[in-house]
Design a protein around this motif. Sequence first.
Motif, mmCIF file in Angstrom:
data_model
loop_
_atom_site.group_PDB
_atom_site.id
_atom_site.type_symbol
_atom_site.label_atom_id
_atom_site.label_comp_id
_atom_site.label_asym_id
_atom_site.label_seq_id
_atom_site.Cartn_x
_atom_site.Cartn_y
_atom_site.Cartn_z
ATOM 1 N N TYR A 281 81.459 64.377 78.720
ATOM 2 C CA TYR A 281 82.068 63.196 78.108
ATOM 3 C C TYR A 281 83.419 63.564 77.517
ATOM 4 O O TYR A 281 83.618 64.678 77.051
ATOM 5 N N HIS A 282 84.297 62.626 77.532
ATOM 6 C CA HIS A 282 85.603 62.791 76.904
ATOM 7 C C HIS A 282 85.815 61.581 76.014
ATOM 8 O O HIS A 282 85.922 60.457 76.509
ATOM 9 N N ILE A 283 85.828 61.788 74.705
ATOM 10 C CA ILE A 283 85.973 60.691 73.751
ATOM 11 C C ILE A 283 87.351 60.784 73.125
ATOM 12 O O ILE A 283 87.752 61.844 72.650
ATOM 13 N N VAL A 284 88.070 59.687 73.123
ATOM 14 C CA VAL A 284 89.412 59.638 72.554
ATOM 15 C C VAL A 284 89.407 58.675 71.380
ATOM 16 O O VAL A 284 88.958 57.539 71.504
ATOM 17 N N PHE A 285 89.884 59.140 70.238
ATOM 18 C CA PHE A 285 89.979 58.289 69.062
ATOM 19 C C PHE A 285 91.413 57.795 68.913
ATOM 20 O O PHE A 285 92.364 58.526 69.188
ATOM 21 N N ALA A 286 91.550 56.572 68.458
ATOM 22 C CA ALA A 286 92.869 55.950 68.304
ATOM 23 C C ALA A 286 93.616 56.565 67.118
ATOM 24 O O ALA A 286 93.004 56.957 66.134
ATOM 25 N N PRO A 287 94.939 56.633 67.198
ATOM 26 C CA PRO A 287 95.732 57.116 66.072
ATOM 27 C C PRO A 287 95.539 56.230 64.840
ATOM 28 O O PRO A 287 95.131 55.077 64.947
ATOM 29 N N CYS B 51 81.137 70.175 79.824
ATOM 30 C CA CYS B 51 81.630 68.938 79.224
ATOM 31 C C CYS B 51 81.375 67.767 80.173
ATOM 32 O O CYS B 51 81.843 67.757 81.301
ATOM 33 N N ARG C 3 94.101 52.384 64.563
ATOM 34 C CA ARG C 3 92.676 52.384 64.283
ATOM 35 C C ARG C 3 92.226 51.114 63.580
ATOM 36 O O ARG C 3 91.203 50.535 63.930
#
Length: 50
Positions: A16-22, A14, A26
Motif C-alpha cells: 500500500y502507498h498512503i499519501v497524506f495531504a499537506p 510494501c 488538509r
Amino acid sequence: MNDIRSLSHSKWRCKYHIVFAPKYRRQVIYKKLKADIGRILRELCERKGV
C-alpha cells in the motif's frame, strides 16, 4: 518476481502507498472526507491485523 526488500535487520513487502495531504489542504479535504478516510483505514488495518 521477488518483491521483498531488505535492510540489515528487516525485510518488508510494501503493498500500500498512503499519501497524506499537506497541512494547508488538509482542512478542506478532511472536513468532507474524514469519516470515509477513517472507515477505509480501519478496514485495511483489520484485514492486515495491524
